[in-house]
Motif scaffolding. Structure first.
Motif, PDB file in Angstrom:
ATOM      1  N   ILE A  20       4.617   6.823   2.041  1.00  0.00           N
ATOM      2  CA  ILE A  20       3.748   8.196   2.021  1.00  0.00           C
ATOM      3  C   ILE A  20       3.833   8.507   1.061  1.00  0.00           C
ATOM      4  O   ILE A  20       5.006   9.163   0.778  1.00  0.00           O
ATOM      5  N   ARG A  21       2.739   9.427   0.274  1.00  0.00           N
ATOM      6  CA  ARG A  21       2.788  10.332  -0.846  1.00  0.00           C
ATOM      7  C   ARG A  21       1.697  12.289  -0.452  1.00  0.00           C
ATOM      8  O   ARG A  21       1.284  11.879   0.481  1.00  0.00           O
ATOM      9  N   PRO A  22       3.138  12.880  -0.205  1.00  0.00           N
ATOM     10  CA  PRO A  22       3.493  14.115   0.354  1.00  0.00           C
ATOM     11  C   PRO A  22       2.307  14.498  -0.317  1.00  0.00           C
ATOM     12  O   PRO A  22       1.234  14.476  -1.567  1.00  0.00           O
ATOM     13  N   SER A  23       1.045  15.677   0.177  1.00  0.00           N
ATOM     14  CA  SER A  23      -0.222  16.450  -0.367  1.00  0.00           C
ATOM     15  C   SER A  23       0.587  17.549  -1.055  1.00  0.00           C
ATOM     16  O   SER A  23       1.817  17.850  -0.820  1.00  0.00           O
ATOM     17  N   HIS A  53       6.740  15.571  12.895  1.00  0.00           N
ATOM     18  CA  HIS A  53       8.130  14.509  12.679  1.00  0.00           C
ATOM     19  C   HIS A  53       7.667  14.612  11.048  1.00  0.00           C
ATOM     20  O   HIS A  53       8.767  14.311  10.097  1.00  0.00           O
ATOM     21  N   MET A  54       6.383  14.356  10.824  1.00  0.00           N
ATOM     22  CA  MET A  54       6.148  13.777   9.770  1.00  0.00           C
ATOM     23  C   MET A  54       6.472  14.349   8.190  1.00  0.00           C
ATOM     24  O   MET A  54       7.451  14.240   7.577  1.00  0.00           O
ATOM     25  N   GLN A  55       6.221  15.868   8.481  1.00  0.00           N
ATOM     26  CA  GLN A  55       6.172  16.917   7.821  1.00  0.00           C
ATOM     27  C   GLN A  55       8.333  16.980   6.890  1.00  0.00           C
ATOM     28  O   GLN A  55       8.327  17.125   6.301  1.00  0.00           O
ATOM     29  N   LEU A  56       8.910  16.173   8.251  1.00  0.00           N
ATOM     30  CA  LEU A  56       9.947  16.447   7.678  1.00  0.00           C
ATOM     31  C   LEU A  56      11.070  15.943   7.717  1.00  0.00           C
ATOM     32  O   LEU A  56      11.104  15.663   6.929  1.00  0.00           O
ATOM     33  N   ALA A  57       9.930  14.388   7.745  1.00  0.00           N
ATOM     34  CA  ALA A  57       9.917  13.161   7.043  1.00  0.00           C
ATOM     35  C   ALA A  57       9.652  13.147   5.653  1.00  0.00           C
ATOM     36  O   ALA A  57      10.880  12.578   4.758  1.00  0.00           O
ATOM     37  N   LEU A  58       9.434  14.189   5.094  1.00  0.00           N
ATOM     38  CA  LEU A  58       8.219  14.358   3.938  1.00  0.00           C
ATOM     39  C   LEU A  58       9.831  14.835   3.372  1.00  0.00           C
ATOM     40  O   LEU A  58       9.315  14.872   2.089  1.00  0.00           O
ATOM     41  N   ARG A  59       9.692  16.092   4.072  1.00  0.00           N
ATOM     42  CA  ARG A  59      10.823  16.779   2.409  1.00  0.00           C
ATOM     43  C   ARG A  59      12.176  16.413   2.389  1.00  0.00           C
ATOM     44  O   ARG A  59      13.003  16.758   1.382  1.00  0.00           O
ATOM     45  N   ASN A  60      13.041  15.438   3.035  1.00  0.00           N
ATOM     46  CA  ASN A  60      13.683  14.416   3.063  1.00  0.00           C
ATOM     47  C   ASN A  60      13.387  13.189   3.177  1.00  0.00           C
ATOM     48  O   ASN A  60      14.315  12.734   4.582  1.00  0.00           O
ATOM     49  N   PRO A  61      12.973  12.287   2.188  1.00  0.00           N
ATOM     50  CA  PRO A  61      12.825  10.454   2.753  1.00  0.00           C
ATOM     51  C   PRO A  61      14.470   9.966   2.909  1.00  0.00           C
ATOM     52  O   PRO A  61      13.916   9.124   3.900  1.00  0.00           O
ATOM     53  N   SER A  87       6.923   6.922  18.952  1.00  0.00           N
ATOM     54  CA  SER A  87       7.916   6.915  18.190  1.00  0.00           C
ATOM     55  C   SER A  87       7.728   7.402  16.232  1.00  0.00           C
ATOM     56  O   SER A  87       9.329   6.719  15.879  1.00  0.00           O
ATOM     57  N   GLY A  88       7.437   6.435  15.822  1.00  0.00           N
ATOM     58  CA  GLY A  88       7.125   6.668  14.972  1.00  0.00           C
ATOM     59  C   GLY A  88       7.714   7.593  13.582  1.00  0.00           C
ATOM     60  O   GLY A  88       8.682   6.878  12.675  1.00  0.00           O
ATOM     61  N   PHE A  89       8.333   8.866  14.084  1.00  0.00           N
ATOM     62  CA  PHE A  89       8.970   9.963  13.502  1.00  0.00           C
ATOM     63  C   PHE A  89       9.806   9.965  14.413  1.00  0.00           C
ATOM     64  O   PHE A  89      10.485  11.506  13.160  1.00  0.00           O
ATOM     65  N   ARG A  91       0.467  -1.394   0.316  1.00  0.00           N
ATOM     66  CA  ARG A  91       0.110   0.274  -0.079  1.00  0.00           C
ATOM     67  C   ARG A  91       0.821   1.597  -0.194  1.00  0.00           C
ATOM     68  O   ARG A  91       2.491   1.382   0.581  1.00  0.00           O
ATOM     69  N   THR A  92       0.057   2.352  -0.497  1.00  0.00           N
ATOM     70  CA  THR A  92       0.748   3.738  -0.200  1.00  0.00           C
ATOM     71  C   THR A  92      -0.397   4.420   1.104  1.00  0.00           C
ATOM     72  O   THR A  92      -1.488   4.007   0.681  1.00  0.00           O
ATOM     73  N   PHE A  93       0.345   5.185   1.298  1.00  0.00           N
ATOM     74  CA  PHE A  93      -0.573   6.444   2.262  1.00  0.00           C
ATOM     75  C   PHE A  93      -0.364   7.824   2.000  1.00  0.00           C
ATOM     76  O   PHE A  93       1.108   8.385   1.896  1.00  0.00           O
ATOM     77  N   SER A  94      -1.547   8.368   1.951  1.00  0.00           N
ATOM     78  CA  SER A  94      -1.286   9.940   1.622  1.00  0.00           C
ATOM     79  C   SER A  94      -1.085   9.960   2.944  1.00  0.00           C
ATOM     80  O   SER A  94      -1.251  10.021   3.560  1.00  0.00           O
ATOM     81  N   GLU A  95      -0.601  11.686   2.959  1.00  0.00           N
ATOM     82  CA  GLU A  95      -0.242  12.347   4.224  1.00  0.00           C
ATOM     83  C   GLU A  95      -1.431  12.637   4.894  1.00  0.00           C
ATOM     84  O   GLU A  95      -1.533  12.529   6.078  1.00  0.00           O
ATOM     85  N   ARG A  96      -2.782  12.883   4.535  1.00  0.00           N
ATOM     86  CA  ARG A  96      -3.853  12.749   5.352  1.00  0.00           C
ATOM     87  C   ARG A  96      -3.921  11.139   5.895  1.00  0.00           C
ATOM     88  O   ARG A  96      -4.909  11.649   7.179  1.00  0.00           O
ATOM     89  N   GLU A  97      -3.898  10.416   5.879  1.00  0.00           N
ATOM     90  CA  GLU A  97      -4.063   9.234   6.063  1.00  0.00           C
ATOM     91  C   GLU A  97      -3.030   9.185   7.165  1.00  0.00           C
ATOM     92  O   GLU A  97      -3.533   8.659   8.251  1.00  0.00           O
ATOM     93  N   VAL A  98      -2.292   9.239   7.168  1.00  0.00           N
ATOM     94  CA  VAL A  98      -1.345   9.022   8.160  1.00  0.00           C
ATOM     95  C   VAL A  98      -1.717  10.248   9.003  1.00  0.00           C
ATOM     96  O   VAL A  98      -0.965   9.946  10.594  1.00  0.00           O
ATOM     97  N   ALA A  99      -2.005  11.593   8.984  1.00  0.00           N
ATOM     98  CA  ALA A  99      -2.016  12.588   9.913  1.00  0.00           C
ATOM     99  C   ALA A  99      -3.412  12.405  10.792  1.00  0.00           C
ATOM    100  O   ALA A  99      -3.484  12.436  12.017  1.00  0.00           O
ATOM    101  N   ASP A 100      -4.754  11.862   9.723  1.00  0.00           N
ATOM    102  CA  ASP A 100      -5.209  11.150  10.740  1.00  0.00           C
ATOM    103  C   ASP A 100      -5.037  10.211  11.241  1.00  0.00           C
ATOM    104  O   ASP A 100      -5.790   9.855  12.867  1.00  0.00           O
TER     105      ASP A 100
END
Length: 255
Positions: free
Chosen positions: A252-255, A233-241, A181-183, A83-92
């Motif tokens: 995770i697919r960035p918004s 933390h998630m937003q930081l991770a998505l900037r530089n995976p 501790s996910g991110f 699966r892939t996940f949207s940023e919104r799914e993870v945030a939810d």
């Protein structure tokens, strides 16, 4: 949606005599989070028989449980895909965990907590303080932080004295990327970003103080606010995976 394994599922499999299924589940999870099984890739039972050196029965059970974790999705023609996940799914998912942990903090404050439990939590926080004294986290201290952070969150959920709520918090935390501790891996070797962990630790102490003082509304609000750090933390991770230190962030697919 956390990268942490679903321990209850692993335990259930083991108790049912499915030690091979547990091994298959753990190995497949590692491959998915490491990117060895890329997002969208079709995974068939037969292809895994040779790769894992197991029969189809434990592999089938492992795939089903990884689907329950949310890492796999079934395909119309058979088999599964990563699966892939949207940023919104993870945030939810993070928001859901924060809401449940907030409820636990409120109930703990309303019902009262035995002094011994408060003392155990304070000792855990003292250990986190010792870890965070370093200007930056190396692999060893980072691992210690992750373990202690998870321990403190578990202690908070137990303070509510509700088996139902503790179970639901564990379930929510087991969603991909949703754990406390996910991110936090985004902070390893980064002295500036590490400051966020110091803020999180300050919130830990505020929540515990509110529970001890029986300030239910404040305890709940603080715990829900605390979960928002995971979203940062998630937003930081998505900037530089590539440099995030977060297993599976490529899903995770960035918004």
């Amino acid at each position: 949606m956390s990268t942490s394994p679903v321990r209850t599922v692993d335990t259930d499999l083991a108790e049912a005599g499915g030690s091979q299924a547990v091994k298959a589940q753990q190995r497949l999870r590692e491959w998915i989070l490491a990117g060895d099984l890329p997002s969208g890739a079709r995974i068939a039972e037969l292809a895994l028989v040779d790769r894992l050196g197991m029969s189809r029965t434990p592999i089938r059970a492992a795939l089903m449980h990884l689907k329950q974790e949310g890492l796999l999705e079934p395909l119309p023609g058979g088999g599964y895909a990563v699966r892939t996940f949207s940023e919104r799914e993870v945030a939810d998912a993070i928001e859901l965990r924060g809401t449940l942990e907030g409820l636990a903090a409120r109930l703990a404050a309303e019902r009262g907590v035995r002094p011994a439990l408060i003392q155990q939590a304070r000792l855990c926080l003292d250990q986190i303080d010792a870890v965070l004294r370093a200007s930056a986290l190396d692999d060893e201290t980072f691992s210690a932080y992750v373990e202690l952070n998870g321990q403190f969150h578990k202690q908070l959920s137990e303070m509510a004295d509700s088996a139902v709520l503790a179970r639901e918090i564990e379930r929510a935390s087991s969603l991909p990327f949703a754990s406390a501790s996910g991110f936090v891996g985004v902070h390893i070797h980064d002295s500036q970003a590490r400051d966020t962990l110091v803020v999180a630790q300050h919130q830990h102490r505020q929540v515990l103080d509110a529970i001890e003082r029986r300030e239910a509304g404040r305890a709940e609000a603080l715990m829900r606010e605390h979960s928002r750090i995971a979203r940062q933390h998630m937003q930081l991770a998505l900037r530089n995976p590539a440099a995030s230190g977060t297993p599976g962030v490529q899903l995770i697919r960035p918004s």
